[in-house]
Structures are given as structure tokens and as C-alpha cells.
Design a protein around this motif. Structure first.
Motif, short mmCIF file in Angstrom:
data_model
loop_
_atom_site.label_atom_id
_atom_site.label_comp_id
_atom_site.label_asym_id
_atom_site.label_seq_id
_atom_site.Cartn_x
_atom_site.Cartn_y
_atom_site.Cartn_z
N VAL A 168 43.18 19.10 2.99
CA VAL A 168 43.87 20.34 2.66
C VAL A 168 43.37 21.42 3.61
N GLY A 169 44.28 21.92 4.43
CA GLY A 169 43.86 22.95 5.39
C GLY A 169 44.98 23.26 6.36
N ASP A 170 44.72 24.28 7.16
CA ASP A 170 45.70 24.70 8.17
C ASP A 170 45.60 23.74 9.36
N LEU A 171 46.72 23.11 9.69
CA LEU A 171 46.65 22.10 10.77
C LEU A 171 46.27 22.71 12.11
N LYS A 172 46.54 24.02 12.27
CA LYS A 172 46.17 24.65 13.55
C LYS A 172 44.65 24.70 13.72
N ILE A 221 61.33 12.63 -0.26
CA ILE A 221 61.61 11.20 -0.48
C ILE A 221 62.26 10.56 0.76
N GLN A 222 63.08 11.34 1.46
CA GLN A 222 63.75 10.78 2.64
C GLN A 222 62.76 10.54 3.78
N HIS A 223 61.67 11.30 3.82
CA HIS A 223 60.64 11.04 4.83
C HIS A 223 59.81 9.82 4.41
P1 FAD Z 1 58.96 21.00 4.59
O1 FAD Z 1 59.46 20.29 3.42
O2 FAD Z 1 59.39 22.42 4.79
O3 FAD Z 1 57.37 20.93 4.55
C1 FAD Z 1 56.53 21.58 5.44
C2 FAD Z 1 55.11 21.34 4.94
O4 FAD Z 1 54.21 21.88 5.89
C3 FAD Z 1 54.81 22.00 3.59
O5 FAD Z 1 54.29 21.02 2.71
C4 FAD Z 1 53.76 23.05 3.92
O6 FAD Z 1 52.79 23.19 2.88
C5 FAD Z 1 53.12 22.50 5.16
N1 FAD Z 1 52.57 23.50 6.05
C6 FAD Z 1 53.12 24.67 6.44
N2 FAD Z 1 52.32 25.27 7.33
C7 FAD Z 1 51.21 24.50 7.46
C8 FAD Z 1 50.02 24.63 8.22
N3 FAD Z 1 49.80 25.64 9.04
N4 FAD Z 1 49.09 23.64 8.11
C9 FAD Z 1 49.30 22.57 7.29
N5 FAD Z 1 50.42 22.40 6.55
C10 FAD Z 1 51.36 23.36 6.64
N6 FAD Z 1 63.59 14.05 6.38
C11 FAD Z 1 62.85 13.31 7.22
O7 FAD Z 1 61.70 13.63 7.52
N7 FAD Z 1 63.38 12.16 7.75
C12 FAD Z 1 64.62 11.71 7.49
O8 FAD Z 1 65.05 10.70 8.04
C13 FAD Z 1 65.43 12.48 6.59
N8 FAD Z 1 66.66 12.07 6.24
C14 FAD Z 1 67.37 12.80 5.32
C15 FAD Z 1 68.61 12.33 4.88
C16 FAD Z 1 69.32 13.04 3.94
C17 FAD Z 1 70.65 12.50 3.48
C18 FAD Z 1 68.80 14.25 3.42
C19 FAD Z 1 69.56 15.01 2.37
C20 FAD Z 1 67.59 14.72 3.85
C21 FAD Z 1 66.86 14.02 4.81
N9 FAD Z 1 65.62 14.47 5.25
C22 FAD Z 1 64.87 13.68 6.07
C23 FAD Z 1 65.12 15.83 4.93
C24 FAD Z 1 64.09 15.88 3.82
O9 FAD Z 1 64.76 16.02 2.57
C25 FAD Z 1 63.16 17.10 4.00
O10 FAD Z 1 63.95 18.26 4.07
C26 FAD Z 1 62.30 17.03 5.24
O11 FAD Z 1 61.63 15.78 5.31
C27 FAD Z 1 61.27 18.14 5.20
O12 FAD Z 1 60.53 18.13 6.38
P2 FAD Z 1 59.06 18.74 6.39
O13 FAD Z 1 58.21 18.02 5.42
O14 FAD Z 1 58.61 18.79 7.80
O15 FAD Z 1 59.32 20.25 5.95
#
Ligand code: FAD
Length: 336
Positions: A317-321, A285-287
Motif C-alpha cells: 500500500v503506497g504511492d507507486l511514484k 473483474i475485466q482486468h
Molecule cells: P482504475 O479503476 O481507475 O484504478 C486505478 C487505481 O490506481 C486505483 O485503485 C487507485 O487507488 C490507484 N492509484 C491511483 N494513483 C495511485 C498512485 N499514485 N499509486 C498507487 N496507486 C494509485 N479493463 C482491463 O484492464 N482490461 C480489459 O481487457 C478490460 N476489458 C473490458 C471489457 C468491458 C466489456 C468492460 C465494460 C470493461 C473492460 N475493462 C477492462 C475496464 C475495467 O472495467 C476497468 O475500468 C479498468 O480495468 C480500470 O483500469 P485501472 O484499474 O487502471 O483504473
């Protein structure tokens, strides 16, 4: 406490060194128009700076009913004391009902400063603005409790009602006809003793690597799914063929894979590009708080149940690499 003398809604127009309006001020004229009409007041652009003719032209073309201009050399560069004095004097003199301020670094500084001096409230980092039908108060909506719920805040007893809104939350309108609106020119005396900080020099350290996510038309963002700093290489390559800017999730930034200037989201930048491509980002949600107003969202994720697909217009849906190099190559060929 300042007294409300009109139902006018003010938008603070922050200016750049060249006297142009920062984009966020023009963006705020869009909700400002709707809200000023709703409360039967004028939409007033308040421009502070030096040689601000370009900013005045811009607000005329973006729908302001009136402009208040304070054009003095001392206001060329932002100075907390000088700007606070000018804005407080204007507010006390004209008594607006509401003032919207862009949540830039300077806006985040001036908002609380003037709210304290005027004895009124301020709602920071709003993501939605309205007027409560029952009370006629502004209804300022912003994320609360770490973004897990949205709170709507009102300021019923004190005036003016102040709020900051991040750049990119609203989209600027296309410039229209430059209208001949009333322009009030004010001069405010600012003595050296009143300015406790003196700006000696401006050094543009970031000039070479400025990350302009807020104005980007296309953004390709990488998250934890890219797997490491080297995982940003295919993200950058796709961004390069598209002429896009590179964004990131907080997870990637916190891991040290990319600088914070690239972060999109609640604690990063709020963006509204034409196309947002999320690569390996789950969609927390924060993203989403920082990018869900993008025109078209494309998500690439290996997990078909990733929440990012709930907001995506197109999902892969797939591996981004595997996916990213193919996509980059196809686009490169297509562009010839
Ligand atoms: P993850 O949630 O770990 O997701 C990684 C994703 O990559 C997964 O869906 C996985 O399926 C996918 N994946 C893995 N490997 C591959 C592959 N090879 N190919 C394709 N897909 C793959 N987050 C922000 O982004 N921005 C903010 O400003 C922000 N502010 C925040 C403020 C607060 C107060 C808090 C508590 C949190 C905040 N967050 C923020 C953090 C947020 O809650 C998430 O932890 C964060 O956005 C997760 O980042 P992510 O999606 O990159 O990682």
C-alpha cells in the motif's frame, strides 16, 4: 450437420511458418487430456501446415494419443477457405465429439467458419472447460454480460462441440517423453478456385516492437494510477531490471498512454506469468479475467481497499511514484 462417430476430443494445432506448434495448441492438450479421459475418448492433435515435423514432435511430447496431420505447401500460411475445407472434411470423415481451438486471430476466424459449415455451435473465448456429469455434454464456461457473470454453455443437439480458448488460459505441461503415437496422414485437394484470398506477401511490421505478453514469465503492468504516459517510465524501469514485459489496464490504454498491444484483460490479452506486478490498477473483474491465473500476483496501490488486493499474494500500500523507484533500485543493487 456432422455426425459424432467417436468420443474423441480434438485439439487444433495451429502452426507457425517454420512448422512449429503455436503455444496455445500445446496448452489446450492439458485440459484436453482430462476431458478426453472423462468421456473415454482419445486425445487427438490435428496439425495443419507445411513441413510440420516440429509440431508433430511437440504434440508427441505433450501427451496426445494420436495425431492427424495435413502437411501441404498450400497450408503454410493460414487461409480461411483452405483451412475450413480441410477441417470440415476431417471432421466429417472421423466424427470427433469435441474440438478445442486456440482463440488466436486465425482461431477466431476458423472456429465460426467451420461451425457454420457443419451446422453446429461454437462457444468463444472460454475460460473453463468441463464435461457435464449428467448429460456428458461439454460445459463451456465464458464471461458474459461484460464480464459481470460467468455463463456455462452446452451444445446438446449438434456435433462436434466446438469452442475457442484464449492463449494463456491454460498452462502448457513440461514436455515429456516423445511417445510413438499413431499418426494419420491426410491429403486434401485444394484448388485455386476454392481459395478466394491469395496471400501475396507477409510483412512483419510489428517485428521490432512485438509485445509478447502471453509467453512472458514476469509482467509489470500499469493502470490509471500511473497518472499519464510519463507515469509508465518507472513501470518500464522496473520491468527492465526484472527482464519483464510491460502490461497495462484498459483505462491506461483508452487514455492513450500506451498501445493496445499491452492491454491485459477480457478485451486484451490473457496472461499467466510466474510473477504479475499490478501498479496503480484497481482490480476490475475485466482486468482480473486476464491475469488471475498468474502464479504470484503483487499489487502496488495507494488504496488499501482496492479489490486487486483480494487476489494479490503480496500487497504494497503506497504511492507507486515513491515505491517503484525504490523497488527498482533495490533489485538493481541485489542483482549487482
Ligand atoms: P482504475 O479503476 O481507475 O484504478 C486505478 C487505481 O490506481 C486505483 O485503485 C487507485 O487507488 C490507484 N492509484 C491511483 N494513483 C495511485 C498512485 N499514485 N499509486 C498507487 N496507486 C494509485 N479493463 C482491463 O484492464 N482490461 C480489459 O481487457 C478490460 N476489458 C473490458 C471489457 C468491458 C466489456 C468492460 C465494460 C470493461 C473492460 N475493462 C477492462 C475496464 C475495467 O472495467 C476497468 O475500468 C479498468 O480495468 C480500470 O483500469 P485501472 O484499474 O487502471 O483504473
Amino acid at each position: 450437420m456432422a455426425v459424432e462417430k467417436t468420443k474423441d476430443l480434438w485439439v487444433f494445432i495451429e502452426t507457425e511458418d517454420e512448422g512449429t506448434a503455436k503455444s496455445v495448441g500445446l496448452e489446450l492438450l492439458v485440459p484436453g487430456r482430462r476431458l478426453a479421459d472423462k468421456q473415454n475418448g482419445k486425445l487427438v492433435a490435428v496439425i495443419l501446415g507445411s513441413n510440420v515435423a516440429p509440431a508433430l514432435e511437440a504434440v508427441k511430447a505433450h501427451g496426445a494419443d494420436e495425431a492427424i496431420v495435413v502437411d501441404q505447401p498450400e497450408l503454410k500460411h493460414y487461409n480461411t477457405d483452405a483451412y475450413a475445407k480441410v477441417l470440415c472434411e476431417l471432421i466429417e470423415k472421423y466424427g470427433p465429439s469435441v474440438m478445442l481451438i486456440g482463440a488466436t486471430n486465425n482461431g477466431r476466424d476458423i472456429g465460426p467458419r467451420i461451425s457454420c459449415r457443419l451446422g453446429t455451435g461454437l462457444t468463444a473465448d472460454c475460460t473453463a472447460l468441463d464435461i457435464d456429469d449428467e448429460t456428458g455434454n461439454m460445459a463451456w464456461t465464458r464471461p458474459a454480460f461484460g464480464g459481470n457473470l460467468m455463463a456455462t454453455i452446452m451444445c446438446p443437439d449438434h456435433r462436434p462441440q466446438l469452442g475457442t480458448v484464449r492463449p494463456g488460459v491454460f498452462k502448457k505441461s513440461e514436455p515429456g517423453e516423445v511417445k510413438d503415437i499413431p499418426v494419420i496422414k491426410e491429403k486434401v485437394e485444394i484448388t485455386d478456385a476454392e481459395k478466394r484470398v491469395e496471400l501475396l506477401e507477409v510483412i512483419n511490421e510489428m517485428a521490432g516492437e512485438l509485445v509478447d505478453l502471453e509467453n512472458a514469465e514476469i509482467i509489470v503492468s500499469g493502470g490509471r494510477g500511473v497518472g499519464g504516459p510519463e507515469g509508465f517510465a518507472p513501470v518500464r524501469e522496473l520491468a527492465e531490471v526484472l527482464g519483464a514485459t510491460v502490461g497495462a489496464s484498459r483505462a491506461a490504454v483508452d487514455a492513450g498512454w500506451i498501445p493496445h498491444a499491452h492491454q491485459v484483460g477480457q478485451t486484451g490479452k490473457t496472461v499467466g506469468p510466474k510473477i504479475y506486478i499490478a501498479c496503480g490498477i484497481s482490480g476490475a473483474i475485466q482486468h482480473l479475467a486476464g491475469m488471475s491465473s498468474s502464479d504470484v500476483i503483487i499489487a502496488i496501490n495507494k488504496d488499501p481497499d482496492a479489490p486487486i488486493f483480494n487476489v494479490a499474494d503480496y500487497g504494497l500500500v503506497g504511492d507507486l511514484k515513491v515505491v517503484l523507484p525504490i523497488l527498482t533500485e533495490k533489485i538493481r543493487k541485489y542483482k549487482g
